[in-house]
Enzyme design. Structure first.
Site, PDB file in Angstrom:
ATOM      1  N   ALA A  74       0.827  -1.202   0.000  1.00 47.47           N
ATOM      2  CA  ALA A  74       0.000   0.000   0.000  1.00 47.47           C
ATOM      3  C   ALA A  74       0.863   1.254   0.000  1.00 47.47           C
ATOM      4  CB  ALA A  74      -0.919   0.004   1.215  1.00 47.47           C
ATOM      5  N   GLY A 120      -0.579  -5.635  -0.205  1.00 53.13           N
ATOM      6  CA  GLY A 120      -1.727  -5.613  -1.101  1.00 53.13           C
ATOM      7  C   GLY A 120      -1.447  -6.254  -2.441  1.00 53.13           C
ATOM      8  N   GLU A 123      -2.026  -9.855  -1.785  1.00 53.38           N
ATOM      9  CA  GLU A 123      -3.466 -10.058  -1.595  1.00 53.38           C
ATOM     10  C   GLU A 123      -4.194 -10.073  -2.938  1.00 53.38           C
ATOM     11  OE1 GLU A 123      -4.835  -8.245   2.559  1.00 53.38           O
ATOM     12  OE2 GLU A 123      -3.566  -6.864   1.437  1.00 53.38           O
ATOM     13  N   GLU A 145       2.541  -6.316   6.850  1.00 51.10           N
ATOM     14  CA  GLU A 145       1.832  -5.231   7.523  1.00 51.10           C
ATOM     15  C   GLU A 145       2.078  -5.201   9.027  1.00 51.10           C
ATOM     16  OE1 GLU A 145      -0.382  -6.020   3.702  1.00 51.10           O
ATOM     17  OE2 GLU A 145       0.572  -7.223   5.263  1.00 51.10           O
TER      18      GLU A 145
END
Length: 719
Positions: A74, A120, A123, A145
Site C-alpha cells: 500500500a 496488497g 493479496e 503489515e
C-alpha cells in the site's frame, strides 16, 4: 499480435492475444514501483469493467510492467492522509470488493509474479485462481503489515489461511517474513515456478490450459497431523491459543496488531468469509490510528529517506571495497559488500586468516542457498567476489578501505598508514571502531580529510544500521563516497559528528552502565533483563553484556568514563572486574549467564544465571526495584543522553537519533526512537520523571537542557 482494449487510465494496459487471454499490466507512470492506492484500485475497477463485458475472453493474466517488482504494498503516504478510521475501513472495503470481482470472473485468472510481491500486491494475487512466480532471487512474497503495526486489509487474513492452511498463514502474517519461490511453491502459495524471461508466456499458457481443463491445479497436501489439527473448529482452537501464546511471548503485549490478526483469521475460519472480511476491515481501520502503527510508519519513512545519498554528485563510484581484518566483523562487512554486487579485497595478517574469513562468508551464503533465499549461481557469484590476501598491494583497486582490526589505537594507526601508502589518493579510509574518536585515528595518516568512521553492528549481515562518523577534517567527497558504499551494502545510513562513542555507543554505554549500577545495588539479573524485554528491547542488558563480551564492554566504559565530564555520570568499573575474573560472557561460556560449551552458535542461548557472578556485587542482599522503575532508569538514561548528543552536535537531526537507536541498538520500534518517544509521551512528562530520578539517584538523571526547553514551550522534536 495482442490487441489493446481501451481502459480509461494511464496506470495500466489491457491487451488480448489471439487465443483470447487478456493481460492486465500495471505500470504506474513516473514511479519506480507499483503501490496500492485509490488510483490503483480505481484503475483496476475500470479494467474489470472492460473484462466483464468481453464474453469472448478465455482467461486473464495480471502482471506488472515494472521490470523488477510486482506490487510492493500500500501507499503509506495515502494512509497518513486519513483522518478517521472510517476512511481506512473504506479503503479495505474497496480492496475486498475488487478481490471479489476477480474471484467471480467466469474465466481463469493467473497472477504473474516477479520481484517483491508485498502486502496488497500479494493479496491481489491471492484472489487469482493460479499463481506463477519467477525463480529470480529478487522474487519474494510477504504480508509485512504487522511490521508497520497493521494487519493485511485487502483480504489477506481470509484468503491466505484458506490457501496454505491456518498455521502457515498465521506464521507468515504474525512475523511479516519473506517467502521465497521454492518455499512458496512447496506450501502452495504459488502453483508454478519459471525462469524470469518465460514468466509472461508461462502465465498465459496456464490461463489457456486452465480454461481448456488440461492443467490440473496440484498443491501439496498437508500432513496428516496438520489436517487433523486444522480440520475442525475444536482442534483449531489449539492453533489460535498457541499462536496467541507465542505472540505474547515475542511481543510482550507491546504491539496491538498480532492479536487482531489472530482474531480476524479465527472469525473467518469459524464464522465464514464475509464475517472474517468485516472483522479485517474493522481491525484495519483501528490499527491505522494506533500510536504504535504511527511510530512504526514514521520510522519506515525515515528509513526510506536515509536510503538516498544527500550528496550524490560528490561521491566517487564504489565498485571495490577493501576490508582489513577477516574476523567476525571484517568477514561480515565483506559479506554484505559481496552479496550486493561489490568486489572485495579481504586482507589479514596471513593468507590463511583471510581465507578463513572467506570460508565464513561461504558458510553464511550457503545457508541462504539451503533456505531457498538465493540459488546456487548467486551463492557462487557472491563468494567469488571476495579475494583473500595477506598483501596490501591488491587494495590499489579499492574505492573504500574499511579497517576492522582490534580496538587498539597503535594497530589502527599502523595499518591505515601502510594502506595509505598503497591506495589511490582519493580512496576513502574508514575505521569500524565502536568507540575510539575518529580524529585520533586520523592522526595516523598523512591526509586526515580522507578518514572517517564506518561503524557497523554485529552481526553485520543482520543489523541494518551503518553509522558514518565524520571529523572536522573529513572531506565532503569522502563522506559522500562512504555513504554510497553503505547504500550499496543495503544499509540504513546515518551520519554523525565525531566524539567519544559517537552516538550509538555513547547512549548504549550509559544504558548499560545504569544496568551495572542496578546490579551493584542488588538487583537480580533476570528481573532486570525481563523488565527491559517487557519494555520492548530484544534482549536485556545483562544478556547483551554477555553477547558483546565483558572485556569489550570494559574498554568502552573506560573510553566513555574519560570522555564524560567528571561527576555527571557514575561510571561503574564492574565490567572490568568481571573481565579480570575471566567472566567474559559467551566467549568463555560464563558471564552474567551460563552457556553451553558445545553450542557453536555466534549468539548462544543462556542456560541460566551464573550465580557466582553475584559475588562480584557488593550488595549483601538481592532486591530488584519494580519493573516500571527499572524501565524508567534504563530507558530514560538512553533517551536523555540522546538529547545531549543533539545538544552537543554529535547528532545532526532528531530523526538520525531515532534511526540509529531503532536499527542499531534495538530501541523499541513501537516507540519510534528516543525523540519520537519524547514527542509522544510529552517532554514535560519525561522531564518530570527524570527529575524524580535525579532527586533519588543523583545528577546523572538531570534532564538535558533541550528537553527542559521543549517541556517549557510545549514543543516537539519532530514537526
Amino acid at each position: 499480435m495482442p490487441n489493446a482494449l481501451s481502459v480509461p487510465t494511464d496506470l495500466l494496459t489491457l491487451t488480448v492475444d489471439e487465443t483470447g487471454v487478456a493481460t492486465l499490466e500495471l505500470d504506474a507512470p513516473d514511479a519506480s514501483v507499483n503501490k496500492i492506492s485509490w488510483d490503483t484500485l480505481n484503475a483496476f475497477s475500470d479494467a474489470l469493467d472492460v473484462v466483464e463485458t468481453h464474453a469472448d475472453l478465455s482467461g486473464l493474466v495480471i502482471a506488472s510492467g515494472k521490470p523488477d517488482s510486482f506490487i510492493v504494498g500500500a501507499d503509506l503516504a495515502m494512509l497518513q492522509t486519513f483522518e478517521i478510521p472510517a476512511e481506512a475501513r473504506r479503503l479495505s472495503r474497496e480492496a475486498h470488493a475488487l478481490g471479489e470481482r476477480v474471484r467471480s470472473l467466469p474465466v481463469p485468472t493467473v497472477a504473474a509474479l516477479h520481484g517483491p510481491v508485498m502486502g496488497g500486491g500479494l493479496e491481489l494475487a491471492l484472489n487469482c485462481d493460479y499463481r506463477v512466480a519467477s525463480t529470480a532471487d529478487a522474487t519474494k512474497m510477504a504480508l509485512p503489515e504487522v511490521q508497520l503495526g497493521l494487519l493485511p486489509g485487502g483480504g489477506g487474513t481470509q484468503l491466505l489461511p484458506r490457501l496454505v492452511g491456518v498455521q502457515q498463514a498465521l506464521g507468515l502474517m504474525l512475523t511479516g517474513k519473506n517467502t521465497y519461490p521454492d518455499k512458496a511453491r512447496r506450501i502452495g502459495l504459488v502453483d508454478a515456478l519459471i525462469h524470469p524471461p518465460g514468466l509472461r508466456d508461462a502465465a498465459r499458457r496456464a490461463a489457456r490450459e486452465l480454461a481448456a481443463g488440461t492443467r490440473p491445479v496440484e498443491r501439496a497436501e498437508q500432513s496428516l497431523g496438520d489436517r487433523l489439527l486444522e480440520g475442525n473448529p475444536v482442534s483449531r482452537r489449539v492453533i489460535y491459543r498457541q499462536a496467541r501464546t507465542r505472540t505474547e511471548r515475542r511481543t510482550r503485549g507491546n504491539y496491538p496488531a498480532p492479536p487482531r490478526i489472530i482474531d480476524a483469521v479465527r472469525t473467518g475460519m469459524e464464522e465464514g468469509l464475509e464475517p472474517g472480511l468485516d472483522t479485517e476491515r474493522q481491525h484495519f481501520g483501528e490499527l491505522v490510528f494506533t500510536p504504535e502503527s504511527q511510530a512504526l510508519v514514521s520510522i519506515f519513512f525515515a528509513k526510506r529517506d536515509a536510503e538516498t545519498n544527500p550528496q550524490p554528485e560528490q561521491a566517487r563510484p564504489v565498485d571495490t571495497v577493501g576490508v582489513l581484518g577477516a574476523g567476525l566483523m571484517g568477514s561480515g562487512i565483506a559479506q554484505v559488500s559481496a552479496q550486493n554486487g561489490l568486489d572485495v579485497v579481504l586482507t589479514d595478517q596471513s593468507l590463511a586468516l583471510a581465507a578463513e574469513g572467506k570460508k565464513a562468508i561461504w558458510s553464511a551464503v550457503a545457508e541462504q542457498k539451503d533456505k531457498g533465499i538465493i540459488n546456487t549461481f548467486t551463492r557462487d557469484q557472491i563468494v567469488e567476489r571476495v579475494a583473500p590476501t595477506a598483501d596490501y598491494a591488491p587494495l590499489r583497486a579499492a574505492d573504500v578501505v574499511i579497517e576492522a582490526v582490534p580496538e587498539d589505537l597503535s594497530i589502527k594507526h599502523a595499518v591505515l598508514s601502510e594502506v595509505e601508502a598503497v591506495v589511490d589518493p582519493d580512496t576513502v579510509l574508514a575505521s569500524n571502531t565502536s568507540a575510539l574518536p575518529i580524529s585520533t585515528i586520523a592522526e595516523g595518516v598523512d591526509d586526515p580529510s580522507r578518514v572517517l568512521g564506518m561503524h557497523y553492528f554485529s552481526p553485520v549481515p543482520d543489523i541494518p544500521l551503518l553509522e558514518i562518523v565524520v571529523t572536522e577534517d573529513t572531506s565532503e567527497e569522502a563522506l559522500a563516497t562512504a555513504y554510497a558504499a553503505g547504500l550499496a551494502q543495503d544499509k540504513t545510513v546515518i551520519v554523525v559528528n565525531d566524539g567519544p562513542g559517537f552516538y550509538t555507543t555513547r547512549i548504549l554505554a550509559l544504558y548499560m552502565n545504569e544496568a551495572l549500577l542496578l546490579f551493584e545495588a542488588g538487583a537480580e539479573i533476570e528481573a532486570v533483563d525481563e523488565a527491559m524485554m517487557d519494555a520492548g528491547f530484544p534482549m536485556g542488558p545483562f544478556e547483551l553484556f554477555d553477547l558483546v563480551g565483558l572485556d569489550v564492554a570494559a574498554k568502552i566504559t573506560d573510553v566513555m568514563g574519560e570522555a564524560l565530564s567528571p561527576g555527571r555520570v557514575d561510571i561503574s568499573d564492574r565490567a572490568g572486574r568481571l573481565a579480570e575474573a575471566d567472566l567474559l560472557g559467551q566467549k568463555t561460556n560464563l558471564g552474567f549467564y551460563e552457556y553451553d560449551a558445545d553450542d557453536a552458535a555466534d549468539d548462544k542461548d543462556p542456560q541460566g544465571v551464573n550465580d557466582a557472578v553475584y559475588r562480584h556485587s557488593e550488595a549483601s542482599t538481592r532486591s530488584t526495584p519494580p519493573a516500571g522503575a527499572v524501565q524508567d532508569r534504563l530507558l530514560l538514561m538512553m533517551v536523555n543522553e540522546a538529547v545531549r548528543c543533539l545538544e552537543d552536535g554529535v547528532l545532526r537531526a532528531p530523526i538520525d537519533g531515532d534511526l540509529g537507536a531503532v536499527f542499531g541498538l534495538g530501541f523499541p520500534p513501537f516507540l519510534g526512537g528516543p525523540f519520537r518517544h519524547v514527542d509522544r509521551a510529552g517532554a514535560a512528562s519525561i522531564v518530570d520523571t527524570l527529575q524524580r530520578l535525579a532527586d533519588r539517584h543523583g545528577p546523572r538523571f538531570a534532564p538535558a537542557d533541550r528537553l527542559q526547553t521543549h517541556a517549557a514551550q510545549d514543543t516537539t522534536f519532530h514537526p
